[in-house]
Design a protein around this motif. Sequence first.
Motif, PDB file in Angstrom:
ATOM      1  N   THR A 187      43.786  -1.883  -7.371  1.00 47.99           N
ATOM      2  CA  THR A 187      44.589  -1.504  -6.204  1.00 47.99           C
ATOM      3  C   THR A 187      44.979  -0.035  -6.275  1.00 47.99           C
ATOM      4  O   THR A 187      44.788   0.715  -5.321  1.00 47.99           O
ATOM      5  CB  THR A 187      45.853  -2.388  -6.118  1.00 47.99           C
TER       6      THR A 187
ATOM      7  N   LYS B 200      47.237 -10.641  -3.343  1.00 48.83           N
ATOM      8  CA  LYS B 200      46.667  -9.346  -3.725  1.00 48.83           C
ATOM      9  C   LYS B 200      46.596  -8.401  -2.521  1.00 48.83           C
ATOM     10  O   LYS B 200      46.830  -7.198  -2.655  1.00 48.83           O
ATOM     11  CB  LYS B 200      45.293  -9.529  -4.366  1.00 48.83           C
TER      12      LYS B 200
ATOM     13  N   GLU C  13      42.631  -6.439 -10.297  1.00 47.04           N
ATOM     14  CA  GLU C  13      43.937  -6.294 -10.930  1.00 47.04           C
ATOM     15  C   GLU C  13      44.687  -5.143 -10.270  1.00 47.04           C
ATOM     16  O   GLU C  13      44.145  -4.451  -9.411  1.00 47.04           O
ATOM     17  CB  GLU C  13      43.748  -6.031 -12.426  1.00 47.04           C
ATOM     18  N   ASN C  14      45.919  -4.921 -10.702  1.00 50.03           N
ATOM     19  CA  ASN C  14      46.726  -3.832 -10.144  1.00 50.03           C
ATOM     20  C   ASN C  14      46.043  -2.486 -10.305  1.00 50.03           C
ATOM     21  O   ASN C  14      46.190  -1.608  -9.457  1.00 50.03           O
ATOM     22  CB  ASN C  14      48.114  -3.811 -10.780  1.00 50.03           C
TER      23      ASN C  14
END
Length: 150
Positions: free
Chosen positions: A42, A105, A38-39
């Motif tokens: 990152t 992604k 998920e973000n």
Amino acid sequence: MRAIIQRVKYASVEITGEIHNKIEHGILLLLGIEDADENEDTSWIIRKVSNMRIFNDEEGVMNKSLLDINGEILIISQFTLFASTKKGNRPSYIAAAKPEIAIPKYEHFLAEWEKETKIQAKAGVFGADMKVELLNDGPVTIFMDSKNKV
């Protein structure tokens, strides 16, 4: 999300016999993506990599980050970081995200890297047959998994 961080004197990526991108003093980052990323994964990897003190200060102690030295980064997608070698002799890559999930992604990671660090994200081409050349400095090589951050 998994990452191999290598402190390098230089690194380059060649695609179809041509140098696609290259860096001097900095980090070669091999990045593996899975469906569950998920973000937050990152952001965590970006924060850790950009601030990791793996570059020498004036006394030769690893006390400076990529941001401190104004270094460069080459980011290469690397689905094999999710290889499972538990059974047999052929690694399984079932845990790696398929291209339709991984490409957005990966592109998001590159954009967020530049937004957060103000350092140009030089990269390879997702899914291409790439030849990566590097001179590992140290050697310094670190493995990270965003699912093991606690």
